[in-house]
Design a protein around this motif. Structure first.
Motif, PDB file in Angstrom:
ATOM      1  N   HIS A  28      40.400   2.030  -4.111  1.00 56.95           N
ATOM      2  CA  HIS A  28      41.737   1.469  -3.877  1.00 56.95           C
ATOM      3  C   HIS A  28      41.585   0.428  -2.769  1.00 56.95           C
ATOM      4  O   HIS A  28      40.826   0.648  -1.814  1.00 56.95           O
ATOM      5  CB  HIS A  28      42.713   2.558  -3.420  1.00 56.95           C
ATOM      6  CG  HIS A  28      42.868   3.684  -4.396  1.00 56.95           C
ATOM      7  ND1 HIS A  28      43.843   3.708  -5.375  1.00 56.95           N
ATOM      8  CD2 HIS A  28      42.134   4.819  -4.565  1.00 56.95           C
ATOM      9  CE1 HIS A  28      43.723   4.823  -6.071  1.00 56.95           C
ATOM     10  NE2 HIS A  28      42.698   5.505  -5.625  1.00 56.95           N
TER      11      HIS A  28
ATOM     12  N   LEU B 199      47.256  13.881  -7.654  1.00 58.01           N
ATOM     13  CA  LEU B 199      46.704  12.603  -8.077  1.00 58.01           C
ATOM     14  C   LEU B 199      47.609  11.529  -7.501  1.00 58.01           C
ATOM     15  O   LEU B 199      48.829  11.730  -7.421  1.00 58.01           O
ATOM     16  CB  LEU B 199      46.722  12.516  -9.596  1.00 58.01           C
ATOM     17  CG  LEU B 199      45.855  13.551 -10.318  1.00 58.01           C
ATOM     18  CD1 LEU B 199      46.105  13.496 -11.796  1.00 58.01           C
ATOM     19  CD2 LEU B 199      44.394  13.373  -9.985  1.00 58.01           C
TER      20      LEU B 199
ATOM     21  N   VAL C 210      36.135  11.965  -7.777  1.00 60.41           N
ATOM     22  CA  VAL C 210      36.958  12.980  -8.446  1.00 60.41           C
ATOM     23  C   VAL C 210      36.051  14.048  -9.058  1.00 60.41           C
ATOM     24  O   VAL C 210      35.127  13.737  -9.812  1.00 60.41           O
ATOM     25  CB  VAL C 210      37.827  12.346  -9.556  1.00 60.41           C
ATOM     26  CG1 VAL C 210      38.738  13.386 -10.205  1.00 60.41           C
ATOM     27  CG2 VAL C 210      38.651  11.188  -9.000  1.00 60.41           C
TER      28      VAL C 210
ATOM     29  N   GLU D 134      44.651   4.455   0.789  1.00 61.78           N
ATOM     30  CA  GLU D 134      45.816   5.258   0.379  1.00 61.78           C
ATOM     31  C   GLU D 134      46.234   6.167   1.526  1.00 61.78           C
ATOM     32  O   GLU D 134      47.396   6.164   1.949  1.00 61.78           O
ATOM     33  CB  GLU D 134      45.468   6.062  -0.872  1.00 61.78           C
ATOM     34  CG  GLU D 134      45.209   5.148  -2.082  1.00 61.78           C
ATOM     35  CD  GLU D 134      45.640   5.773  -3.382  1.00 61.78           C
ATOM     36  OE1 GLU D 134      45.085   6.822  -3.757  1.00 61.78           O
ATOM     37  OE2 GLU D 134      46.543   5.213  -4.034  1.00 61.78           O
TER      38      GLU D 134
ATOM     39  N   GLN E  13      36.219   2.081 -12.113  1.00 65.16           N
ATOM     40  CA  GLN E  13      35.754   3.463 -12.027  1.00 65.16           C
ATOM     41  C   GLN E  13      34.338   3.590 -12.535  1.00 65.16           C
ATOM     42  O   GLN E  13      33.912   2.842 -13.424  1.00 65.16           O
ATOM     43  CB  GLN E  13      36.703   4.404 -12.777  1.00 65.16           C
ATOM     44  CG  GLN E  13      36.489   4.465 -14.269  1.00 65.16           C
ATOM     45  CD  GLN E  13      37.380   5.513 -14.949  1.00 65.16           C
ATOM     46  OE1 GLN E  13      38.604   5.532 -14.769  1.00 65.16           O
ATOM     47  NE2 GLN E  13      36.765   6.395 -15.712  1.00 65.16           N
TER      48      GLN E  13
ATOM     49  N   TRP F  79      42.391  17.903  -1.516  1.00 63.07           N
ATOM     50  CA  TRP F  79      41.910  16.674  -0.889  1.00 63.07           C
ATOM     51  C   TRP F  79      41.002  16.976   0.291  1.00 63.07           C
ATOM     52  O   TRP F  79      41.320  17.848   1.115  1.00 63.07           O
ATOM     53  CB  TRP F  79      43.080  15.808  -0.420  1.00 63.07           C
ATOM     54  CG  TRP F  79      43.720  15.041  -1.535  1.00 63.07           C
ATOM     55  CD1 TRP F  79      44.845  15.371  -2.261  1.00 63.07           C
ATOM     56  CD2 TRP F  79      43.256  13.802  -2.091  1.00 63.07           C
ATOM     57  NE1 TRP F  79      45.088  14.430  -3.221  1.00 63.07           N
ATOM     58  CE2 TRP F  79      44.129  13.456  -3.142  1.00 63.07           C
ATOM     59  CE3 TRP F  79      42.165  12.961  -1.802  1.00 63.07           C
ATOM     60  CZ2 TRP F  79      43.970  12.295  -3.909  1.00 63.07           C
ATOM     61  CZ3 TRP F  79      42.008  11.807  -2.554  1.00 63.07           C
ATOM     62  CH2 TRP F  79      42.903  11.488  -3.597  1.00 63.07           C
TER      63      TRP F  79
ATOM     64  N   ALA G  76      42.766  18.687 -15.079  1.00 63.76           N
ATOM     65  CA  ALA G  76      43.594  17.714 -14.353  1.00 63.76           C
ATOM     66  C   ALA G  76      44.984  18.226 -14.000  1.00 63.76           C
ATOM     67  O   ALA G  76      45.528  17.833 -12.977  1.00 63.76           O
ATOM     68  CB  ALA G  76      43.702  16.413 -15.147  1.00 63.76           C
TER      69      ALA G  76
ATOM     70  N   GLN H 137      39.793  16.571 -18.114  1.00 70.14           N
ATOM     71  CA  GLN H 137      41.105  16.497 -18.783  1.00 70.14           C
ATOM     72  C   GLN H 137      41.788  17.857 -18.752  1.00 70.14           C
ATOM     73  O   GLN H 137      42.974  17.958 -18.481  1.00 70.14           O
ATOM     74  CB  GLN H 137      40.948  16.029 -20.235  1.00 70.14           C
ATOM     75  CG  GLN H 137      40.916  14.518 -20.403  1.00 70.14           C
ATOM     76  CD  GLN H 137      39.604  13.919 -19.952  1.00 70.14           C
ATOM     77  OE1 GLN H 137      38.670  14.650 -19.602  1.00 70.14           O
ATOM     78  NE2 GLN H 137      39.523  12.601 -19.908  1.00 70.14           N
TER      79      GLN H 137
ATOM     80  N   PRO I 278      49.428  10.775 -14.051  1.00 66.98           N
ATOM     81  CA  PRO I 278      50.633  11.633 -14.069  1.00 66.98           C
ATOM     82  C   PRO I 278      50.934  12.379 -12.772  1.00 66.98           C
ATOM     83  O   PRO I 278      51.806  13.235 -12.772  1.00 66.98           O
ATOM     84  CB  PRO I 278      50.317  12.611 -15.209  1.00 66.98           C
ATOM     85  CG  PRO I 278      48.835  12.627 -15.332  1.00 66.98           C
ATOM     86  CD  PRO I 278      48.308  11.350 -14.800  1.00 66.98           C
TER      87      PRO I 278
ATOM     88  N   GLN J   3      34.224  11.218 -11.907  1.00 66.03           N
ATOM     89  CA  GLN J   3      34.245   9.769 -11.776  1.00 66.03           C
ATOM     90  C   GLN J   3      34.527   9.394 -10.331  1.00 66.03           C
ATOM     91  O   GLN J   3      35.011  10.227  -9.553  1.00 66.03           O
ATOM     92  CB  GLN J   3      35.325   9.143 -12.667  1.00 66.03           C
ATOM     93  CG  GLN J   3      36.740   9.712 -12.509  1.00 66.03           C
ATOM     94  CD  GLN J   3      37.727   8.709 -11.980  1.00 66.03           C
ATOM     95  OE1 GLN J   3      37.607   8.258 -10.834  1.00 66.03           O
ATOM     96  NE2 GLN J   3      38.689   8.353 -12.796  1.00 66.03           N
TER      97      GLN J   3
ATOM     98  N   HIS K 215      37.333   7.176  -3.830  1.00 66.20           N
ATOM     99  CA  HIS K 215      37.628   8.547  -4.276  1.00 66.20           C
ATOM    100  C   HIS K 215      36.567   9.015  -5.250  1.00 66.20           C
ATOM    101  O   HIS K 215      36.250   8.308  -6.213  1.00 66.20           O
ATOM    102  CB  HIS K 215      39.004   8.597  -4.952  1.00 66.20           C
ATOM    103  CG  HIS K 215      40.131   8.429  -3.995  1.00 66.20           C
ATOM    104  ND1 HIS K 215      41.392   8.014  -4.376  1.00 66.20           N
ATOM    105  CD2 HIS K 215      40.180   8.607  -2.647  1.00 66.20           C
ATOM    106  CE1 HIS K 215      42.174   7.956  -3.314  1.00 66.20           C
ATOM    107  NE2 HIS K 215      41.463   8.309  -2.252  1.00 66.20           N
TER     108      HIS K 215
ATOM    109  N   VAL L  47      39.066  16.090  -4.782  1.00 71.11           N
ATOM    110  CA  VAL L  47      38.708  14.689  -4.596  1.00 71.11           C
ATOM    111  C   VAL L  47      38.205  14.477  -3.176  1.00 71.11           C
ATOM    112  O   VAL L  47      38.850  14.917  -2.206  1.00 71.11           O
ATOM    113  CB  VAL L  47      39.904  13.751  -4.894  1.00 71.11           C
ATOM    114  CG1 VAL L  47      39.492  12.287  -4.702  1.00 71.11           C
ATOM    115  CG2 VAL L  47      40.424  13.965  -6.315  1.00 71.11           C
TER     116      VAL L  47
END
Ligand SMILES: NS(=O)(=O)c1c(F)c(F)c(S(=O)(=O)CCO)c(N[C@H]2CCc3ccccc32)c1F
Ligand SMILES: [Zn+2]
Length: 263
Positions: free
Chosen positions: A93, A197, A119, A104, A69, A208, A133, A130, A201, A89, A117, A141
Motif C-alpha cells: 500500500h 482485511l 497474508v 495503512e 501482489q 494483525w 478468509a 479462500q 470484503p 501472498q 503486507h 497478516v
C-alpha cells in the motif's frame, strides 16, 4: 473485477453498501497511540519458516487492479501463534509522488511512506486462503512499515519487475529469494490486535502483527512504486494511476492493542 476502489463513487465510504462487513466491527487499519497500548509479556517473537525460497523456484507477481501482489509458496509459514499460518501472498500500500504517506497503520497519528503486507492463512484448520478468509481465526497478516532511507536490494527484487506488470491482470515471474529479508531485524517487537482485511470484503478475520521497526527503501525506489502502476487494463481509454491505495484508519473504541515491547 471487484467493484470497489479507493477513489470516486466506489470509494471507501461506499464499501459498506456492497460489502456489509466493511461497516462492521473490528475494522482495520488503526492508529497506534499510547492510551490504547498494553504491554503483553506472553507475546512470542514471530518465527518465519521456509521463507528462504531457492532461486530455482519462482513467485508470480500480479497487478490485480488494487495493488501489486506476489504469490507465496505454501512451504512458507510462521510459528509463534496458536496455530501454524501458511503464506499466501504479499502486497503493498502506498501514497503518491506528491504525498509520500501511504501506510495503512499509523503511529501517533503519523503515516509511514508505505506498508508491506504478508497474508497467511490458518493451515492447521483450513485448506486454503479462500476458505480461511472469512473465519474468525482464519488469517494472520504481517505488516511492515516502510520509510524513506537507504536503497533496499531485497525490495528491489520485486520493484525491478514493475515494468512488466504496469496494467491490470498483467503477471510476471520472479526468481525465489529470501522473503525474510523484507522484514525488519527485530521480529520480537510488534503491535498485535484482532482486526480485518483492509479491502473489501473487510472480513473481521485477521490477527494483525505490525512490526515496531520500519524498514527503509530509497526515495527513487518509493517513486517507482508510486508511478509505475495502473489500476486499468492496457487498452483502457481512461487510464487510472495506482496511487493512494490505502484505507483510512478506523474508529477503535473499547479495543486494546497488545505490544510485545516496553518502552
Ligand atoms: N490489506 S489486506 O491484507 O487486508 C488485503 C489487501 F489489501 C488486498 F488488496 C488483498 S487483494 O487480494 O490483493 C485484493 C482484494 O482482495 C487482500 N487479499 C485478500 C482479501 C480477501 C481475500 C480472499 C481471497 C484471496 C485473497 C484475499 C488482502 F488481504
Ligand atoms: Zn494490505
Amino acid at each position: 473485477g471487484s467493484s470497489w476502489s479507493y477513489i470516486g463513487p466506489d470509494g471507501e465510504r461506499m464499501w459498506p453498501k456492497r460489502y456489509p462487513f466493511c461497516g462492521g466491527v473490528f475494522q482495520s487499519p488503526i492508529d497506534f497511540h499510547n492510551n490504547i497500548l498494553q504491554y503483553d509479556s506472553t507475546l512470542l517473537p514471530i518465527k518465519p519458516e521456509g521463507y528462504n525460497v531457492p532461486l530455482t523456484e519462482q513467485f508470480v507477481l500480479t497487478n490485480n487492479g488494487h495493488s501489486v501482489q506476489m504469490s507465496l509458496s505454501p512451504a512458507m509459514s510462521i510459528r509463534g501463534l496458536l496455530s501454524k499460518y501458511s503464506a499466501a501472498q504479499l502486497h503493498l500500500h502506498w501514497g503518491n509522488q506528491d504525498k509520500q504517506e501511504g501506510s495503512e497503520h499509523t503511529v501517533g497519528g503519523r503515516h509511514f511512506a508505505a506498508e508491506l503486507h504478508i497474508v497467511h492463512y490458518n493451515s492447521d484448520k483450513y485448506p486454503d486462503l479462500q476458505t480461511a478468509a472469512d473465519k474468525a481465526d482464519g488469517l494472520a497478516v504481517l505488516a511492515i512499515l516502510i520509510e524513506i532511507g537507504s536503497f533496499n536490494p531485497s525490495y528491489e527484487k520485486i520493484f525491478s519487475h514493475f515494468q512488466d506488470v504496469k496494467y491490470k491482470d498483467q503477471k510476471t515471474l520472479i526468481p525465489g529469494f529470501n522473503v525474510q529479508d523484507l522484514l525488519p531485524d527485530r521480529l520480537d517487537e510488534y503491535y498485535r490486535y484482532e482486526g480485518s482485511l483492509t479491502t473489501p470484503p473487510c472480513y473481521p478475520s485477521v490477527l494483525w502483527t505490525v512490526f515496531r521497526k520500519p524498514v527503509q527503501i530509497s526515495a527513487k525506489q518509493l517513486l517507482a512504486l508510486e508511478t509505475a502502476l495502473y489500476c486499468t487494463h492496457p487498452d483502457d481509454p481512461a487510464p487510472l494511476e495506482m496511487v493512494n491505495n490505502f484505507r483510512r484508519v478506523q474508529e477503535f473504541e473499547e479495543r486494546v492493542v497488545s505490544v510485545s515491547f516496553r518502552e
